[in-house]
Design a protein around this motif. Structure first.
Motif, PDB file in Angstrom:
ATOM      1  N   LEU A 125     108.264  47.192  39.032  1.00 24.49           N
ATOM      2  CA  LEU A 125     107.618  47.070  37.717  1.00 24.49           C
ATOM      3  C   LEU A 125     108.590  47.440  36.590  1.00 24.49           C
ATOM      4  O   LEU A 125     108.175  47.900  35.536  1.00 24.49           O
ATOM      5  N   MET A 169      91.865  54.564  43.732  1.00 26.26           N
ATOM      6  CA  MET A 169      92.485  54.608  42.393  1.00 26.26           C
ATOM      7  C   MET A 169      93.325  53.351  42.237  1.00 26.26           C
ATOM      8  O   MET A 169      94.308  53.168  42.933  1.00 26.26           O
ATOM      9  N   PRO A 170      92.913  52.445  41.347  1.00 27.42           N
ATOM     10  CA  PRO A 170      93.686  51.187  41.197  1.00 27.42           C
ATOM     11  C   PRO A 170      95.096  51.500  40.701  1.00 27.42           C
ATOM     12  O   PRO A 170      95.293  52.392  39.881  1.00 27.42           O
ATOM     13  N   LYS A 171      96.045  50.761  41.258  1.00 30.17           N
ATOM     14  CA  LYS A 171      97.412  51.026  40.823  1.00 30.17           C
ATOM     15  C   LYS A 171      97.917  49.889  39.945  1.00 30.17           C
ATOM     16  O   LYS A 171      97.388  48.776  39.983  1.00 30.17           O
ATOM     17  N   GLN A 172      98.955  50.197  39.178  1.00 27.70           N
ATOM     18  CA  GLN A 172      99.544  49.190  38.297  1.00 27.70           C
ATOM     19  C   GLN A 172     100.130  48.067  39.130  1.00 27.70           C
ATOM     20  O   GLN A 172     100.794  48.303  40.145  1.00 27.70           O
ATOM     21  N   THR A 173      99.881  46.859  38.658  1.00 31.50           N
ATOM     22  CA  THR A 173     100.431  45.698  39.359  1.00 31.50           C
ATOM     23  C   THR A 173     100.604  44.574  38.336  1.00 31.50           C
ATOM     24  O   THR A 173     100.184  44.704  37.189  1.00 31.50           O
ATOM     25  N   LEU A 208     100.510  42.770  32.887  1.00 28.22           N
ATOM     26  CA  LEU A 208     100.493  44.057  33.585  1.00 28.22           C
ATOM     27  C   LEU A 208      99.046  44.521  33.637  1.00 28.22           C
ATOM     28  O   LEU A 208      98.358  44.549  32.625  1.00 28.22           O
ATOM     29  N   GLY A 209      98.591  44.837  34.848  1.00 23.08           N
ATOM     30  CA  GLY A 209      97.202  45.261  34.951  1.00 23.08           C
ATOM     31  C   GLY A 209      97.036  46.235  36.094  1.00 23.08           C
ATOM     32  O   GLY A 209      98.013  46.778  36.612  1.00 23.08           O
ATOM     33  N   ARG A 210      95.821  46.409  36.501  1.00 25.37           N
ATOM     34  CA  ARG A 210      95.565  47.323  37.612  1.00 25.37           C
ATOM     35  C   ARG A 210      94.703  46.621  38.646  1.00 25.37           C
ATOM     36  O   ARG A 210      93.855  45.809  38.313  1.00 25.37           O
ATOM     37  N   ARG A 211      94.968  46.937  39.898  1.00 25.04           N
ATOM     38  CA  ARG A 211      94.139  46.359  40.963  1.00 25.04           C
ATOM     39  C   ARG A 211      93.930  47.390  42.052  1.00 25.04           C
ATOM     40  O   ARG A 211      94.844  48.096  42.429  1.00 25.04           O
TER      41      ARG A 211
END
Lengths: 82, 642
Positions: free
Chosen positions: A59, A1-5, A79-82
């Protein structure tokens, strides 16, 4: 599950350090580089732009947009997801 | 709770090699930065002081907003007695140095005296030290910054330094920051070199605190968003001053400074070769912004092929490309990048540099200089090959170039042969500018700039707007703000922007982020709110405007006291009155001497100065709370009694 980064695009970065100022303002209630959770290295002549985040980065907690992203005028930070 | 200022000033005596931390004295109530330093300079540097001697002060100043998140709060103010004009000296540079001074704990650094051997001032790691700079002496500004960072093992150390030009007390030497930003004016680099001060290094762990943090963040955030949504600022960030006014403008037709400012329009094909988009395409690296600024007005450039392969510079601005391009009739982009690199590394004010070189090129064209004078260097319009060597000679005071090391006025004086007739200078300061024939208010601002030949004081930018008269009335209170050729009421524009710029320089901000650059951007109202939130001391726009007028009057008084400047010093060079623009939409534009003198009279009257001589009056100064300045002028017989 990609998390916010926070994503960083070095070619967009202009080296202004507003990201560090914004972060420190929230961490310390004053402006500077000391205390920032984002650490910038920028050398235009060497073609170098780099952003690293320390463990102190949360964040910006309850804020919708992290301050470093909000104050990045060239939109090198997002702000994105990785 | 207070904030904005750190409350500490560092007093450095290089002769005794002592440093003292003193509380910052705000008695002058001139905000900080340039205003504070002007007062200090006026009070302490006596008439007759040799600018290159130990009694001159060299003051490095921040403002109360420096180092904060208010947009573009990174400018450094350098104040001194000018080595070029003999009067008031002031330089202002961007980059990241000024905030670091703040984080190291200082509002101002006041340097007096002269060291007997080279030193540099290190404000690193909460310490204040004068360090031996003998190993740095001889290095370029780039090598100096790299070496100092290596010495401290810290790439985040910020350095303001001089190069070989400053080391030789050349009057066109400047102080370089971040390898490509510059505090250029007034021979400040030469003054620093004459003091044997090679550099100041700063790296502080402190912060810029503000009195009312939430209010201040509101103001900063508001201003930040304001700048980002302003079209003119978006364009500036995309194209820089190079694209917008450096080469013909974005939409073409803007005035240029061609061949020692003898013409106002350049050859179209040559212009195209130096367009910003060409540099971006062929040489462009990242766009670069100064500290805390949303507008990257500069672009780093690097040449990767050809005989100038490896040439690189931090920024090509409008004045840069004009200085080494049309002003010398050179259309080679690589040469411009190389020349920009060299003036950065050698630490040379590029405006003063081009004024001297363009004069030499014109002297060559007129047969007043020949190959035997130049020891084999070939000068003349379009001569690019000679440029790098000529710059090196100027920096090192060697060969023919040594004639130019102290600027164009001195060079013309030494050469004689009536060459002063085409020396582009005002008050002795070299002029690199365009548009003096085409925009009357712009010319007035440049001609009356206290530091000599500068467009970053009162010169307005609004005259080329295509707006109707009603808007001029509404915005500026005069009908002619958008009529470049009109002489009517232009003094009102110059006074407005003199005051705005004085305040901006005292706050520590950059001029572009203001309604000088574009009417849509904020100004004194917003500055006042930010200043109030930062310092906890309430200010309003009217109070700031009055402070701006007081600062300008102190600088004017310094000029009167030290250099006796009056009406005859407030005038552009002769060619702007006698050589009209030849082509383009401003064809025929030229200044009119009778109307100029009338405009000057009105400008002096608007300031409350004696309209005939241009000197200040007792009544005018006392009305500004500057009675002591009037007393000093009176003691030296330089006050007009009224």
């Amino acid at each position: 599950m990609p998390k916010q980064t926070i994503l960083f695009e070095p070619h967009q970065c202009t080296g202004c350090l507003a990201c560090e100022l914004a972060c420190t303002s929230r961490k310390r209630g004053a402006f500077g580089r000391e205390g920032s959770a984002i650490r910038m290295t920028f050398d235009a002549l060497a073609g170098l732009a780099d952003a690293t985040f320390t463990a102190a980065c949360d964040l910006c907690g309850p804020l919708v947009t992290p301050l470093c992203v909000e104050f990045c005028a060239p939109r090198a930070l997002a702000l994105g997801r990785r | 709770m207070s904030g904005g200022w750190t409350g500490k000033t560092l007093e450095v005596n290089l002769t005794t090699r002592t440093c003292r931390v003193e509380p910052t004295d705000h008695a002058g109530a001139l905000v900080g930065g340039r205003g504070w330093a002007a007062r200090r300079l006026f009070d302490e540097v006596a008439p007759g002081t040799d600018p290159l001697g130990p009694e001159n002060l060299l003051i490095f100043s921040t403002g109360p907003l420096t180092g904060t998140l208010f947009p573009a709060a990174g400018r450094l103010c350098v104040t001194t007695k000018s080595a070029v004009t003999g009067g008031y000296g002031s330089a202002n540079g961007g980059g990241h140095f000024a905030p670091e001074l703040k984080y190291a704990g200082f509002d101002h650094v006041v340097v007096r005296g002269a060291a007997d051997t080279p030193v540099y001032l290190a404000l690193v790691g909460d310490r204040v030290e004068l360090r031996d700079a003998r190993a740095l002496w001889g290095l370029t500004t780039w090598e100096t910054e790299d070496t100092i960072r290596r010495e401290f093992g810290d790439p985040a150390v910020r350095v303001a330094s001089i190069g070989p030009a400053g080391e030789r007390a050349a009057r066109l030497a400047c102080i370089i920051i971040d390898k490509g930003r510059s505090a250029s004016w007034s021979g400040c680099g030469g003054i620093m070199g004459a003091k044997n001060l090679k550099a100041i290094a700063a790296r502080g762990s402190g912060h810029a605190a503000v009195a009312r943090f939430d209010d201040f963040m509101d103001e900063a955030r508001h201003a930040w968003q304001w700048v980002r949504r302003t079209k003119a600022m978006q364009q500036m960030g995309r194209y820089g001053t190079h694209g917008i006014s450096g080469m013909d403008g974005l939409l073409t037709g803007k005035p240029q400074g061609v061949k020692n400012l003898s013409e106002g329009q350049w050859d179209g094909d040559k212009t195209i070769r130096l367009k910003q988009v060409v540099f971006d395409e062929r040489f462009g690296l990242n766009r670069v912004a100064c500290f805390g600024c949303p507008t990257p007005c500069a672009q780093a450039c690097r040449v990767t092929s050809g005989p100038l392969d490896g040439s690189r510079c931090l920024a090509v601005h409008a004045n840069t490309v004009r200085a080494f391009g049309p002003n010398l009739d050179i259309d080679c982009a690589e040469t411009i990048i190389r020349a920009t690199q060299l003036v950065g590394e050698f630490g040379m004010d590029l405006d003063a540099t081009t004024a001297a070189i363009a004069w030499a090129y014109e002297a060559w064209e007129r047969g007043l200089l020949t190959a035997s004078d130049t020891e084999g260097l070939t000068l003349g319009w379009g001569q690019a090959a000679a440029l790098p060597e000529l710059l090196r000679q100027m920096a090192y005071r060697e060969g023919f170039g040594a004639l130019l090391s102290d600027g164009v006025a001195e060079a013309a004086r030494r050469l004689g042969r009536s060459s002063d007739s085409f020396a582009m200078s005002i008050k002795g300061m070299g002029l690199n500018d365009k548009g003096l024939r085409e925009y009357v208010g712009w010319a007035l601002g440049i001609a009356t700039s206290p530091r000599g030949a500068g467009h970053l004081n009162g010169a307005p930018l609004c005259e080329d707007r295509r707006f109707p008269r009603e808007l001029s009335e509404k915005r500026y209170g005069i009908p002619t703000a958008f009529e470049p050729a009109s002489y009517d009421d232009k003094e009102a524009l110059v006074l407005l922007f003199e005051r705005l710029k004085a305040v901006i320089d005292s706050l520590g901000l950059c001029y572009f982020q203001s309604y000088w650059y574009d009417e849509e951007i904020y100004g004194l109202e917003e500055h006042a709110r930010a200043l109030s939130a930062a310092t906890g001391v309430d200010a309003d726009a009217r109070a700031l405007e009055r402070i701006g007028e007081r600062i300008h009057n102190i600088e004017k008084a310094f000029n009167t006291l030290h250099a006796g400047f009056g009406r005859s010093a407030d005038v552009p060079p002769e060619r702007f009155f006698s050589e009209p623009v030849k082509t383009g939409k401003f064809a025929g534009a030229v200044l009119d001497r009778w109307r100029w003198n009338d405009l000057l009279t009105r400008y002096y009257a608007a300031h409350g100065w004696d309209p005939a001589s241009g000197w200040q009056t007792r009544g005018g100064l006392e009305g500004l709370g500057l009675g002591d300045v009037a007393e000093t002028l009176a003691r030296h017989g330089r006050l007009i009694q009224d």
